[in-house]
Design a protein around this motif. Sequence first.
Motif, short mmCIF file in Angstrom:
data_model
loop_
_atom_site.label_atom_id
_atom_site.label_comp_id
_atom_site.label_asym_id
_atom_site.label_seq_id
_atom_site.Cartn_x
_atom_site.Cartn_y
_atom_site.Cartn_z
N ASP A 261 0.79 -1.23 0.00
CA ASP A 261 0.00 0.00 0.00
C ASP A 261 0.82 1.29 0.00
N LEU A 262 2.14 1.20 -0.05
CA LEU A 262 3.04 2.35 -0.01
C LEU A 262 3.00 3.08 1.32
N VAL A 263 2.42 2.45 2.32
CA VAL A 263 2.35 3.03 3.66
C VAL A 263 3.16 2.20 4.65
N THR A 264 2.91 0.91 4.66
CA THR A 264 3.61 -0.02 5.54
C THR A 264 4.66 -0.78 4.74
N TRP A 265 5.92 -0.70 5.19
CA TRP A 265 7.03 -1.33 4.47
C TRP A 265 7.63 -2.46 5.29
N THR A 266 7.91 -3.56 4.62
CA THR A 266 8.55 -4.71 5.26
C THR A 266 9.95 -4.88 4.71
N PHE A 267 10.93 -4.88 5.58
CA PHE A 267 12.32 -5.03 5.14
C PHE A 267 12.53 -6.44 4.60
N GLN A 268 13.10 -6.52 3.39
CA GLN A 268 13.26 -7.80 2.70
C GLN A 268 14.70 -8.29 2.63
N GLY A 269 15.66 -7.40 2.80
CA GLY A 269 17.05 -7.80 2.68
C GLY A 269 17.83 -6.84 1.82
N TRP A 270 18.81 -7.36 1.09
CA TRP A 270 19.69 -6.56 0.26
C TRP A 270 19.75 -7.14 -1.15
N ALA A 271 19.83 -6.27 -2.13
CA ALA A 271 19.80 -6.73 -3.51
C ALA A 271 21.07 -7.46 -3.90
N LEU A 272 22.22 -6.98 -3.41
CA LEU A 272 23.51 -7.55 -3.78
C LEU A 272 24.27 -8.02 -2.56
N ASP A 273 25.24 -8.86 -2.80
CA ASP A 273 26.06 -9.40 -1.72
C ASP A 273 27.19 -8.41 -1.41
N GLY A 274 26.83 -7.28 -0.79
CA GLY A 274 27.82 -6.28 -0.45
C GLY A 274 28.15 -5.38 -1.63
N VAL A 275 29.24 -4.64 -1.52
CA VAL A 275 29.70 -3.76 -2.58
C VAL A 275 30.44 -4.59 -3.61
N PRO A 276 30.02 -4.56 -4.89
CA PRO A 276 30.73 -5.35 -5.91
C PRO A 276 32.22 -5.00 -5.95
N ALA A 277 33.03 -5.99 -6.30
CA ALA A 277 34.49 -5.84 -6.21
C ALA A 277 35.01 -4.66 -7.02
N ASP A 278 34.55 -4.48 -8.25
CA ASP A 278 35.04 -3.38 -9.08
C ASP A 278 34.67 -2.02 -8.48
N ALA A 279 33.47 -1.92 -7.95
CA ALA A 279 33.02 -0.67 -7.35
C ALA A 279 33.82 -0.36 -6.09
N ALA A 280 34.09 -1.38 -5.29
CA ALA A 280 34.87 -1.18 -4.07
C ALA A 280 36.31 -0.80 -4.40
N ALA A 281 36.89 -1.45 -5.40
CA ALA A 281 38.28 -1.17 -5.77
C ALA A 281 38.42 0.25 -6.31
N TRP A 282 37.44 0.71 -7.06
CA TRP A 282 37.53 2.05 -7.63
C TRP A 282 37.33 3.14 -6.58
N SER A 283 36.32 2.96 -5.72
CA SER A 283 35.87 4.06 -4.85
C SER A 283 36.24 3.91 -3.38
N GLY A 284 36.50 2.70 -2.93
CA GLY A 284 36.69 2.47 -1.51
C GLY A 284 35.40 2.48 -0.73
N ALA A 285 34.27 2.38 -1.41
CA ALA A 285 32.96 2.45 -0.76
C ALA A 285 32.73 1.26 0.18
N GLU A 286 32.11 1.54 1.31
CA GLU A 286 31.73 0.49 2.25
C GLU A 286 30.25 0.15 2.13
#
Length: 459
Positions: A63-88
Amino acid sequence: MTLAEPAAAAGAALDAAAAWGGRHAHDPTAVRDDDGTYWLFSTDASGDGPLPRAGVQVRRSEDLVTWTFQGWALDGVPADAAAWSGAEGLWAPDVVRVPDTVAVPDAERWRMYYSASTFGSRTSAIGLATAPHPAGPWTDRGLVVTSRHDVDGPNAIDANAVVDADGRHWLVYGSFFGGIHALGIDPATGFVLGSGGRPRPGPGLLLARRPHAVEAAVEGAFVLPRPGGGYALLTSFDSLFGTYHLRVVAGPSVTGPYADVRGRSATDLAADPAGSTVLAGHRLAGGRGWLAPGHASVLTEPLPGGGTRQLLVHHVRDADDPTRHEVQVRRLAWTAGGWPLVSPQPWAGPGRELDDEAAWPASVAELAGTWEVVTFARGDAFAASALRAVDADGPPGAVALGRGRFTWDGAGPSARAGAVEAVVFPAWDAVRGRATLAGAALDTGTGVVTVATLVGPAR
């Protein structure tokens, strides 16, 4: 569940986030699947402390009012993205369904553009993941756009994927530093045209920017078609924890040029701040205070009887505890002149919201009563509300409301420079817990936006 779940560690993180609901949702985007279920994707963020884990937060709602947490789309920060940016963690995901006119494998029908960066740095990247359904499984496809801190240009975060009226695909992006830009995208791959599926450094076409005197503080772009043609560009201005607010400009194409209702260019540094403020921090009498709303997306969905509904999806902070943020949804409606405005009331869901525009107010007499109004003025971190009366026998003047989608020409005792474009609709008063009318108006002479809620009979 098909979201990324690497066994015990993910299970523990999910347990920790299970009670979040709509809290800790930052930079949100919402989509609806073919069954009518809503999915919300947001930045890896927590106002309570350390992140339980990373990979783009995913929530589900009926209903766009009540939200249920489902998890995460990816298994952490992808390796290439982490190597380029240092993102956590990953920021500002934009999720779109690839149009049926584009031939892609079923497993790649949904695309997610995510951002990888660190605060205060322009060493950033926008990556692409694909899935057969918003619930996943999501597969990382690599980096699409990159930027370096020591190279002038846009910061490669805050992606918005857009398909224009001619079927061309664009990636609008940027945050602070070098402003908002657009790059052409290959519809078949989701990567920048001519890149061969490799990361592209940009910059692309400039759409909007701000002076460095205000830290070039513009980000979170979202482009949407205007009724009758052209496009509106929504962006967030200023400080994330205080004066953050949402502004709008418009242009003839996705790539602009964009200008506000007074004709000021979004790329003219001398015209700053361009755009009208459509949402800023405020508190309605007796209600919670909402601080620093922004980084908005727009959900456009078909209605059962025909037509569409548009809802602004954004994050907002608790004015009494600014570290805490959550998702909010509000009705978005268009004025007669094609400017998007949003409701002063959060979306209340089925049974409380009325989408049939034939039932919206059709005469000034229907607006008679006492209204609680909030005016968004430049520089306000937190706008106050006030009560005003609307007279059924004449234009509402200072309240700046209209009937349906209406343009006030300024004639009569409330004459002013320019017209007032307004839209009024049924709404649910979240503070008083009852059905009412709400609306918003744009003074085209000053660019000032007012929002209001009917709270009582005429005085």
